[in-house]
Write an enzyme that holds these catalytic residues in place. Structure first.
Site, PDB file in Angstrom:
ATOM      1  N   LYS A  34      39.264  73.178 -17.869  1.00  0.00           N
ATOM      2  CA  LYS A  34      39.072  74.480 -17.223  1.00  0.00           C
ATOM      3  C   LYS A  34      37.644  74.966 -17.455  1.00  0.00           C
ATOM      4  O   LYS A  34      36.915  74.432 -18.290  1.00  0.00           O
ATOM      5  CB  LYS A  34      40.083  75.488 -17.762  1.00  0.00           C
ATOM      6  CG  LYS A  34      39.964  75.766 -19.246  1.00  0.00           C
ATOM      7  CD  LYS A  34      41.056  76.716 -19.722  1.00  0.00           C
ATOM      8  CE  LYS A  34      40.928  76.991 -21.216  1.00  0.00           C
ATOM      9  NZ  LYS A  34      41.949  77.948 -21.681  1.00  0.00           N
ATOM     10  N   TYR A 298       9.374  92.010 -25.440  1.00  0.00           N
ATOM     11  CA  TYR A 298       9.723  93.381 -25.088  1.00  0.00           C
ATOM     12  C   TYR A 298       9.935  94.250 -26.325  1.00  0.00           C
ATOM     13  O   TYR A 298      10.536  93.827 -27.314  1.00  0.00           O
ATOM     14  CB  TYR A 298      10.998  93.397 -24.241  1.00  0.00           C
ATOM     15  CG  TYR A 298      10.796  92.920 -22.821  1.00  0.00           C
ATOM     16  CD1 TYR A 298       9.920  93.578 -21.961  1.00  0.00           C
ATOM     17  CD2 TYR A 298      11.497  91.822 -22.333  1.00  0.00           C
ATOM     18  CE1 TYR A 298       9.738  93.150 -20.658  1.00  0.00           C
ATOM     19  CE2 TYR A 298      11.324  91.383 -21.030  1.00  0.00           C
ATOM     20  CZ  TYR A 298      10.440  92.052 -20.197  1.00  0.00           C
ATOM     21  OH  TYR A 298      10.257  91.623 -18.905  1.00  0.00           O
TER      22      TYR A 298
END
EC number: 5.1.1.1
Length: 404
Positions: A34, A298
């Protein structure tokens, strides 16, 4: 396409599968693929495992099953763990997908389409033994026991359940769930059973039943494992199970007054090591020579404490590389640890290569993000998650390379 390369070693996955087969001597072994094979490529993994005689593949949704069926022959069983819904029932029939039915509503839907098509339809049933996330509860199971017409028109091939704490070998809840499952199976004596996920395989043969369903173990997660050749507990039962009336049995089963004493190390245990099949590499695309007290990234969250050489790698949180790695974690260049500095941004991260020999620092030099030095489990431990999330978060921009 990204400059980063995600290498998936199919031979390692096949080796892990063979190891699991060796442990499950009396049971078949399927494969959970999956979420696109935990982010590694369901189609490629399935085709590789078919060569190891794997005949059962588990996906989560009908869409995943349809995509897988397009590359697998109809004699290979594909199970849809989330079950069937009105909107996708016809597709399950068209693509020969077998639903795992998780409640009476799904049973009714599948039976309705059996009548509509005038054919018997295959199914698995999922019994909830304590994970309490999905699956038929005790009241619903009792209804099935008392009214077998609820399954009319359906070919019940397996009954499954799912362990809540299988990776914790000393957790007594494993045995509580096992005994619940065994009691439920008493009422379906001719139906095969599947109970063990990856962790369940290593709990011992009592957990294996007819079909095991490994996922994480195939992909090398929780790689160093202690395997028990018998139960990992001493057991004392005080249970009145002589009266196997449905209500009495099912309602009492969850509380059979089991007193469990964990035994660690496990009696008759041995250790196995799974192989990590995943390597993620990223090239240096920029180099900055910075002076003392220079800010990086940042919000200036990292400041150099010396003159430094800072390299930039082309991956970020858009590629599944968590922001939690900001100014922590490491990558490896020629087996040398290199720290991550500054904020992880959407497409880029920075690393401090100051301590590397100058001959090893150049544009195009590859850094190993995931590999034998820094496995998915190790990465997960740094940022407070699990290896499953690390793998399933791997971004679609990576260039995937399959090694057979």
């Amino acid at each position: 396409m990204s400059l980063c390369t995600l290498e998936i070693n199919l031979s390692a996955i096949k080796n892990n599968y063979r190891l699991l087969q060796d442990i499950c001597k009396t049971a078949l072994v399927g494969a959970v693929v999956k979420a696109n094979g935990y982010g590694l490529g369901a189609m490629q993994i399935a085709k590789a495992l078919i060569k190891e005689n794997c005949q059962y593949f588990f996906v989560a949704t009908s869409e995943e099953g349809i995509n897988l069926r397009k590359v697998l022959n109809n004699d290979i069983t594909i199970l849809v763990l989330n079950g069937v819904f009105t909107h996708d029932a016809l597709e399950l029939i068209q693509y020969n997908l077998t639903p795992v039915l998780n409640n009476l509503s799904q049973i009714e839907i599948w039976q309705k389409f059996s009548n509509l098509k005038g054919k018997i339809l295959p199914c698995y049933l999922h019994f909830n033994t304590g994970l309490n996330r999905f699956g038929l509860n005790s009241d619903e199971i009792e209804q099935l026991i008392n009214d077998r017409d609820l399954l009319k028109g359906l070919d019940l091939q397996y009954i499954i359940s799912h362990l809540a704490a299988s990776e914790e070998t000393g957790n007594p809840y494993n045995l509580i769930q096992l005994n619940r499952f065994k009691v439920y199976l008493e009422y379906f004596p001719n139906v095969k059973a599947s109970f063990a996920n990856s962790g369940g395989i290593f709990l011992g043969q009592d957990y294996h039943f007819d079909l095991a369903r490994p996922g994480a173990a195939l992909y090398g997660l929780n790689s160093l494992i202690e395997v028990s050749s018998n139960l990992s507990y001493t057991e004392e039962f005080e249970s009145n199970t002589a009266a196997l009336t449905t209500t009495a049995c099912i309602n009492k089963c969850p509380d059979v007054s089991v007193r469990l004493t964990p035994k660690l190390p496990l009696k008759g245990s041995y250790t196995v090591r799974l192989q990590n099949p995943v390597t993620l590499k990223a090239p240096i695309i920029d180099l900055q020579n910075l002076t003392l007290d220079s800010h990086i990234g940042y919000n200036m969250t990292f400041t150099t404490k010396r003159d430094s050489v800072i390299a930039t790698l082309p991956l970020g949180y858009a590629d599944g590389f968590s922001r939690n790695f900001s100014s922590q974690g490491e990558v490896f260049i020629n087996s040398c640890s290199v720290p991550i500095v500054g904020r992880v941004s959407m497409d880029l991260i920075n690393i401090d290569v100051t301590d590397l020999p100058p001959s090893e620092v150049f544009l195009g030099q590859e850094a190993e993000i995931i590999g034998n030095y820094c496995t998915p489990d190790k990465i997960a431990s740094i940022i407070g998650t699990i290896g499953y999330e690390v793998l399933t978060s791997l971004g679609s921009r990576y260039k995937r390379k399959y090694i057979s």
